[in-house]
Every structure is written in C-alpha cells, then in structure tokens.
Motif scaffolding. Structure first.
Motif, short mmCIF file in Angstrom:
data_model
loop_
_atom_site.label_atom_id
_atom_site.label_comp_id
_atom_site.label_asym_id
_atom_site.label_seq_id
_atom_site.Cartn_x
_atom_site.Cartn_y
_atom_site.Cartn_z
N ALA A 17 -4.27 -4.61 -10.74
CA ALA A 17 -3.38 -5.38 -11.62
C ALA A 17 -1.96 -4.83 -11.59
CB ALA A 17 -3.92 -5.34 -13.05
N ILE A 18 -1.82 -3.52 -11.65
CA ILE A 18 -0.48 -2.91 -11.62
C ILE A 18 0.17 -3.16 -10.26
CG2 ILE A 18 0.81 -0.74 -11.68
CD1 ILE A 18 -1.32 0.29 -13.69
N ARG A 65 4.84 2.09 -14.40
CA ARG A 65 3.78 1.50 -13.57
C ARG A 65 3.58 2.31 -12.28
NH1 ARG A 65 6.53 -3.63 -15.05
NH2 ARG A 65 5.27 -4.55 -16.69
N GLU A 66 4.68 2.71 -11.66
CA GLU A 66 4.57 3.49 -10.43
C GLU A 66 3.91 4.85 -10.69
OE1 GLU A 66 8.59 3.42 -8.96
OE2 GLU A 66 8.17 1.66 -7.71
N LYS A 67 4.23 5.45 -11.82
CA LYS A 67 3.62 6.72 -12.18
C LYS A 67 2.11 6.54 -12.38
CE LYS A 67 3.71 10.46 -15.52
NZ LYS A 67 4.24 10.97 -16.77
N ARG A 68 1.73 5.47 -13.05
CA ARG A 68 0.31 5.21 -13.29
C ARG A 68 -0.43 4.98 -11.97
NH1 ARG A 68 -4.06 6.73 -15.51
NH2 ARG A 68 -5.55 5.06 -15.96
N LEU A 69 0.19 4.23 -11.05
CA LEU A 69 -0.44 4.03 -9.75
C LEU A 69 -0.65 5.36 -9.04
CD1 LEU A 69 1.19 0.89 -8.07
CD2 LEU A 69 -1.08 1.12 -9.07
N ARG A 85 -7.36 0.95 2.10
CA ARG A 85 -5.91 0.95 2.35
C ARG A 85 -5.44 -0.47 2.63
NH1 ARG A 85 -1.77 4.34 3.69
NH2 ARG A 85 -0.30 3.58 5.21
N ALA A 86 -6.21 -1.22 3.39
CA ALA A 86 -5.83 -2.60 3.70
C ALA A 86 -5.75 -3.44 2.44
CB ALA A 86 -6.80 -3.21 4.69
N SER A 87 -6.68 -3.24 1.52
CA SER A 87 -6.66 -4.00 0.27
C SER A 87 -5.44 -3.64 -0.57
CB SER A 87 -7.93 -3.74 -0.54
OG SER A 87 -9.04 -4.20 0.15
N ARG A 88 -5.13 -2.32 -0.62
CA ARG A 88 -3.96 -1.89 -1.38
C ARG A 88 -2.69 -2.48 -0.77
NH1 ARG A 88 -6.47 3.21 -1.05
NH2 ARG A 88 -4.87 3.91 0.41
#
Length: 95
Positions: A17-18, A65-69, A85-88
C-alpha cells in the motif's frame, strides 16, 4: 494485481500500500535524477532540478512513508511471504 493477497501478512500488505502511494514521487525522483545527470554531462545548470528534488525529499509525509518502507523491507525479505523484487519494482514503474 497480486494473487492471493489474503495470504499476505499485514506487513506485506502495508508495504504494498505504501509503495503504491509513493509511486508518483519515486517516479518523479527517478526522472529528476536522470535529468540532473544529463544536465551535468552537457555542462548545463542543475540548480533548479536539484531544488525540485530537494522539495520532494523535504515533504514530511513522503519522508515518513519512505522511512516505514525501509523498516518493512528487511523484515519482508526474510519472511515466508516475502514480496519478490519484481513485485516491489512493479510499484515503482514509471511511464
């Protein structure tokens, strides 16, 4: 679309979601990075491009958001429902 999303952990769903929320910002950052490198190679001014990039980095919501990721990614990498990795990367594709 991810098949079997019901089987994913809450952390995996949160990561996805993020990632989707950040996709436009990440695309803009990639675009600016390319433009900066190109401008430097052509010995053109990069000040405005760098200022635009800095504005994106200063946005508090984006930073959170970037920190949470960054916190979630190592956990997911080693979990049983790890997102490939492909999904991300699918969430960061820029048109």
């Amino acid at each position: 679309m991810v098949c079997g999303a019901q089987a994913l952990s809450s952390e995996a769903r949160e990561f996805m979601a993020i990632s989707k929320e950040l996709e436009p910002v990440q695309c803009e950052k990639r675009k600016l990075r390319r433009e900066i490198v190109l401008a430097e190679a052509e010995h053109r001014e990069t000040k405005e491009l760098r200022q635009r990039f800095a504005r994106l980095n200063r946005d508090p919501a984006t930073a959170r958001r970037e920190k949470r990721l960054a916190e979630l990614e190592p956990r997911l990498r080693h979990s049983s429902d790890a997102i490939s990795r492909a999904s991300r990367e699918a969430f960061y594709r820029c048109d």
